[in-house]
Design an enzyme around this catalytic site. Structure first.
Site, PDB file in Angstrom:
ATOM      1  N   LYS A 147      -3.529  36.563  23.051  1.00  0.00           N
ATOM      2  CA  LYS A 147      -3.416  35.186  23.542  1.00  0.00           C
ATOM      3  C   LYS A 147      -2.770  35.289  24.928  1.00  0.00           C
ATOM      4  O   LYS A 147      -1.568  35.438  25.056  1.00  0.00           O
ATOM      5  CB  LYS A 147      -2.528  34.396  22.575  1.00  0.00           C
ATOM      6  N   GLY A 182       7.270  37.555  27.777  1.00  0.00           N
ATOM      7  CA  GLY A 182       7.421  36.203  28.308  1.00  0.00           C
ATOM      8  C   GLY A 182       8.891  35.877  28.444  1.00  0.00           C
ATOM      9  O   GLY A 182       9.742  36.780  28.549  1.00  0.00           O
ATOM     10  N   SER A 183       9.189  34.592  28.402  1.00  0.00           N
ATOM     11  CA  SER A 183      10.570  34.158  28.622  1.00  0.00           C
ATOM     12  C   SER A 183      11.439  34.430  27.398  1.00  0.00           C
ATOM     13  O   SER A 183      10.945  34.505  26.264  1.00  0.00           O
ATOM     14  CB  SER A 183      10.579  32.661  28.924  1.00  0.00           C
ATOM     15  N   GLY A 231      10.662  33.939  23.458  1.00  0.00           N
ATOM     16  CA  GLY A 231      10.908  35.135  22.638  1.00  0.00           C
ATOM     17  C   GLY A 231      11.745  34.805  21.402  1.00  0.00           C
ATOM     18  O   GLY A 231      11.483  35.315  20.302  1.00  0.00           O
ATOM     19  N   GLU A 242       9.436  41.661  25.220  1.00  0.00           N
ATOM     20  CA  GLU A 242       9.751  41.990  26.624  1.00  0.00           C
ATOM     21  C   GLU A 242      10.059  40.662  27.301  1.00  0.00           C
ATOM     22  O   GLU A 242       9.152  39.867  27.526  1.00  0.00           O
ATOM     23  CB  GLU A 242       8.543  42.635  27.311  1.00  0.00           C
ATOM     24  N   CYS A 290       9.522  40.095  36.270  1.00  0.00           N
ATOM     25  CA  CYS A 290      10.631  40.045  35.307  1.00  0.00           C
ATOM     26  C   CYS A 290      11.805  40.920  35.747  1.00  0.00           C
ATOM     27  O   CYS A 290      12.960  40.572  35.540  1.00  0.00           O
ATOM     28  CB  CYS A 290      10.136  40.482  33.941  1.00  0.00           C
ATOM     29  N   GLU A 317      17.092  32.741  35.830  1.00  0.00           N
ATOM     30  CA  GLU A 317      15.883  33.414  36.292  1.00  0.00           C
ATOM     31  C   GLU A 317      15.051  32.376  37.044  1.00  0.00           C
ATOM     32  O   GLU A 317      14.542  31.427  36.448  1.00  0.00           O
ATOM     33  CB  GLU A 317      15.108  33.952  35.084  1.00  0.00           C
TER      34      GLU A 317
HETATM   35  P1  NAP Z   1       6.485  32.015  28.630  1.00  0.00           P
HETATM   36  O1  NAP Z   1       6.488  30.590  29.023  1.00  0.00           O
HETATM   37  O2  NAP Z   1       7.528  32.499  27.693  1.00  0.00           O
HETATM   38  O3  NAP Z   1       5.045  32.318  28.060  1.00  0.00           O
HETATM   39  C1  NAP Z   1       4.674  33.595  27.625  1.00  0.00           C
HETATM   40  C2  NAP Z   1       3.529  33.470  26.649  1.00  0.00           C
HETATM   41  O4  NAP Z   1       3.997  32.792  25.478  1.00  0.00           O
HETATM   42  C3  NAP Z   1       2.364  32.641  27.170  1.00  0.00           C
HETATM   43  O5  NAP Z   1       1.159  33.185  26.691  1.00  0.00           O
HETATM   44  C4  NAP Z   1       2.636  31.287  26.547  1.00  0.00           C
HETATM   45  O6  NAP Z   1       1.509  30.469  26.443  1.00  0.00           O
HETATM   46  C5  NAP Z   1       3.144  31.693  25.191  1.00  0.00           C
HETATM   47  N1  NAP Z   1       3.899  30.662  24.500  1.00  0.00           N
HETATM   48  C6  NAP Z   1       4.546  29.595  25.015  1.00  0.00           C
HETATM   49  N2  NAP Z   1       5.113  28.869  24.031  1.00  0.00           N
HETATM   50  C7  NAP Z   1       4.815  29.485  22.867  1.00  0.00           C
HETATM   51  C8  NAP Z   1       5.113  29.227  21.508  1.00  0.00           C
HETATM   52  N3  NAP Z   1       5.831  28.153  21.129  1.00  0.00           N
HETATM   53  N4  NAP Z   1       4.656  30.075  20.580  1.00  0.00           N
HETATM   54  C9  NAP Z   1       3.935  31.174  20.929  1.00  0.00           C
HETATM   55  N5  NAP Z   1       3.596  31.452  22.204  1.00  0.00           N
HETATM   56  C10 NAP Z   1       4.043  30.630  23.167  1.00  0.00           C
HETATM   57  O7  NAP Z   1       6.570  32.972  29.915  1.00  0.00           O
HETATM   58  P2  NAP Z   1       5.724  32.879  31.248  1.00  0.00           P
HETATM   59  O8  NAP Z   1       6.193  31.681  31.990  1.00  0.00           O
HETATM   60  O9  NAP Z   1       4.280  33.037  30.960  1.00  0.00           O
HETATM   61  O10 NAP Z   1       6.178  34.230  31.992  1.00  0.00           O
HETATM   62  C11 NAP Z   1       7.363  34.328  32.673  1.00  0.00           C
HETATM   63  C12 NAP Z   1       8.442  34.968  31.810  1.00  0.00           C
HETATM   64  O11 NAP Z   1       7.978  36.213  31.318  1.00  0.00           O
HETATM   65  C13 NAP Z   1       9.693  35.283  32.583  1.00  0.00           C
HETATM   66  O12 NAP Z   1      10.819  34.945  31.822  1.00  0.00           O
HETATM   67  C14 NAP Z   1       9.614  36.786  32.786  1.00  0.00           C
HETATM   68  O13 NAP Z   1      10.844  37.412  33.008  1.00  0.00           O
HETATM   69  C15 NAP Z   1       8.972  37.215  31.527  1.00  0.00           C
HETATM   70  N6  NAP Z   1       8.354  38.537  31.695  1.00  0.00           N
HETATM   71  C16 NAP Z   1       8.940  39.626  31.120  1.00  0.00           C
HETATM   72  C17 NAP Z   1       8.386  40.893  31.298  1.00  0.00           C
HETATM   73  C18 NAP Z   1       9.006  42.115  30.680  1.00  0.00           C
HETATM   74  O14 NAP Z   1       8.313  43.124  30.607  1.00  0.00           O
HETATM   75  N7  NAP Z   1      10.237  42.062  30.240  1.00  0.00           N
HETATM   76  C19 NAP Z   1       7.226  41.028  32.067  1.00  0.00           C
HETATM   77  C20 NAP Z   1       6.658  39.900  32.627  1.00  0.00           C
HETATM   78  C21 NAP Z   1       7.231  38.648  32.427  1.00  0.00           C
HETATM   79  P3  NAP Z   1       1.298  29.280  27.529  1.00  0.00           P
HETATM   80  O15 NAP Z   1       1.147  29.964  28.830  1.00  0.00           O
HETATM   81  O16 NAP Z   1       0.072  28.606  27.100  1.00  0.00           O
HETATM   82  O17 NAP Z   1       2.529  28.413  27.470  1.00  0.00           O
END
Ligand code: NAP
Length: 499
Positions: free
Chosen positions: A192, A245-246, A250, A268, A302, A402
């Site tokens: 997804k 993701g965030s 997480g 992650e 990230c 962040e």
């Molecule tokens: P996000 O808002 O947490 O979304 C990540 C994924 O989760 C997306 O596919 C999102 O779908 C999905 N999601 C959202 N709400 C959900 C729920 N209730 N249940 C299941 N899945 C859900 O993060 P983002 O804005 O895409 O990315 C930025 C974040 O990712 C930052 O915090 C960054 O630090 C982190 N990140 C971490 C790493 C690492 O390796 N540590 C690498 C890259 C990014 P939708 O897009 O449809 O909401």
């Protein structure tokens, strides 16, 4: 012969491309069961990008059923290792062969410079699939020590169906970090992608089939997090969620796992990484690392080095050097301009959030050295210039939250002890760096920074051999390296007693 990548060339690729926006389930494209779609807006110019299937729980059920059927049939996991390896390597080759197209899909979705999409994202995606493909015929099981009348095999077996949920900042790379080890280990995957960045994922699935991966082993469901990610993470027939993701989402994923079938999770998550510069450091090298470490990908990274913890005596000198590097090397331009080094932020809402955080930081007393303003608004796209705030304290919001934009918070210190305290004073633990010519101090310091990766006198250097992931609220589990395979497998003991 090397291609001549001009703006005109990329404009023609853009006008020719017809992005596919439907799910990819059991080897074929499928519209959402509800028939609903949503429109992705291109961050480079604010124009409509692609129409995507708006997935729901029924679509997730179909994708999980397809993944489960492929797994149980053994069509992939029981294949000869050499055959599996050949398919993965062919897949990597196809990714490279379709590099321009994949790069354009990524740029349409996320607004990063197309040359970066090609030179970094496509390249690392292919390398990831190749790295794990090459491991397939080199993984051995164990025979445990027993007495002479028994033989105990310790087999490393795949888990079954993996749900991968990925973010929008490096879609293709992070997809490969999950797909490579999960599929090499013999699992089936339902991916997804973020609602903002599904196009490259769908194309990767098509290329996997072309390479010979059996239908059902890799499925893609597009849509919103609440409507597709949540049912995937709550699904009773999914064995593991590999999430990037965030930290906020997480935590929800952990809850969904607990509420459903105690599936495993690997997380992650976010970061607020420190880059510490002592006065004896090579300040030119530190300036290059600080600027690229924070501003690359418009700060949507990230492990971006968003906190510059700098010895007070050299703060002004270092900031001047960072500004010079930013002005001369980190060109913010339209993403189709081959000279662009950074491009647009992911969407208008996110740009407004970044600008609001900057404004709130200034209200708290953060002092702007340069940049951090909306630019190129005439394009219709969402661009913010790289910027630095100085004389910060670590309790200010720009130093704690962040931002996920090109904003660097410079925090001065006087003693080594104080620098370490500031570096570790964060809920995150993804990465960090120390710049000094004193190697004793460099090693002492790198041991004490609580982060999954610490660089000495450099930033953001890595390859597939090194694990990547965080401590503290940056998550757990590691992507990349041979160790990443472990989280997609479990050990199974087979004990035979001799007659
Ligand atoms: P996000 O808002 O947490 O979304 C990540 C994924 O989760 C997306 O596919 C999102 O779908 C999905 N999601 C959202 N709400 C959900 C729920 N209730 N249940 C299941 N899945 C859900 O993060 P983002 O804005 O895409 O990315 C930025 C974040 O990712 C930052 O915090 C960054 O630090 C982190 N990140 C971490 C790493 C690492 O390796 N540590 C690498 C890259 C990014 P939708 O897009 O449809 O909401």
């Amino acid at each position: 012969m090397t291609k001549n990548y001009t703006r005109d060339y990329w404009e023609s690729v853009l006008s020719d491309i017809k992005p596919e926006g439907r799910h990819f389930i059991n080897g074929t494209h499928r519209a959402a069961s509800s028939g609903e779609t949503f429109t992705r807006i291109r961050p480079m110019d604010g124009k409509p990008g692609a129409q995507l299937a708006r997935g729901n729980a029924a679509d997730v059920d179909a994708a999980v059923a397809s993944a489960r059927a492929a797994f149980e049939s053994g069509v992939w996991r029981k294949k000869e290792p050499l055959e599996k390896k050949k398919i993965m390597l062919k897949w990597a080759d196809l990714i490279r062969a379709h590099g321009d197209e994949l790069a354009m899909l990524e740029t349409i979705d996320v607004g990063k410079p197309v040359m970066a999409s090609l030179g970094v994202d496509v390249r690392l995606c292919a390398e990831g699939i190749q790295f794990y493909g090459e491991m397939i015929d080199k993984m051995y099981d164990e025979i445990a020590p027993t007495g002479p009348n028994a033989r105990a095999l310790v087999r490393k077996v795949p888990l079954g169906v993996i749900g991968a949920i990925t973010p929008w900042n490096y879609p293709m790379i992070i997809d490969a970090w999950k797909l490579g080890p999960a599929i090499a280990a013999g699992n089936s995957v339902v991916l997804k992608p973020a609602e903002q960045s599904s196009l490259s994922a769908i194309r990767l699935a098509e290329l996997a089939i072309e390479a010979g991966l059996p239908a059902g082993v890799f499925n893609v469901v597009t849509g919103y997090g609440e409507e597709t990610g949540k049912p995937l993470a709550l699904h009773m027939d999914v064995d593991m969620i590999a999430f990037t993701g965030s930290t906020e989402v997480g935590k929800l994923i952990m809850g969904y796992a607990a509420q459903s079938n105690v599936k495993r999770v690997a997380l992650e998550l976010g970061g607020k990484s420190p880059l510490v510069v002592f006065e004896d450091a090579d300040l030119d090298a530190a300036a290059v690392a600080a600027a690229w470490g924070c501003f690359y990908n418009s700060g949507e990274t990230c492990h971006a080095s968003t906190r510059l913890i700098v010895q007070r005596s050299v703060q002004d000198q270092l900031i001047a050097k960072i500004q010079a590097v930013t002005n001369s090397d980190i060109a913010l331009k339209h993403p189709l301009d081959p000279a662009a080094q950074i491009g647009a932020l992911i969407e208008e809402e996110h740009m407004n959030k970044v600008l609001a955080m900057i404004a709130a930081g200034e209200k708290e007393g953060a002092r702007r050295a340069f940049g951090a303003e909306r630019v190129l608004s005439e394009t219709g796209g969402y661009y913010v210039s790289p910027g630095v705030f100085v004389d910060m304290t670590n309790d200010m919001s720009l130093a704690r939250q962040e931002i996920f934009g090109p904003v660097l918070a410079a925090i001065p210190f006087d003693t080594e002890e104080e620098a370490l305290k500031i570096a570790n004073d964060t809920i995150y633990g993804l990465a960090g760096a120390v710049f000094t010519k004193d190697m004793d101090r460099a090693h002492r310091f790198s041991e004490e920074i609580h982060a999954g990766t610490v660089w000495i006198n450099t930033y953001d250097m890595s390859n597939f051999a090194t694990p990547f992931g965080g401590f503290k609220q940056s998550g757990f589990g590691r992507d990349r390296s041979v160790h990443a395979i472990d989280k997609y497998c479990d050990y199974k003991t087979i004990w035979q007693q001799f007659a």
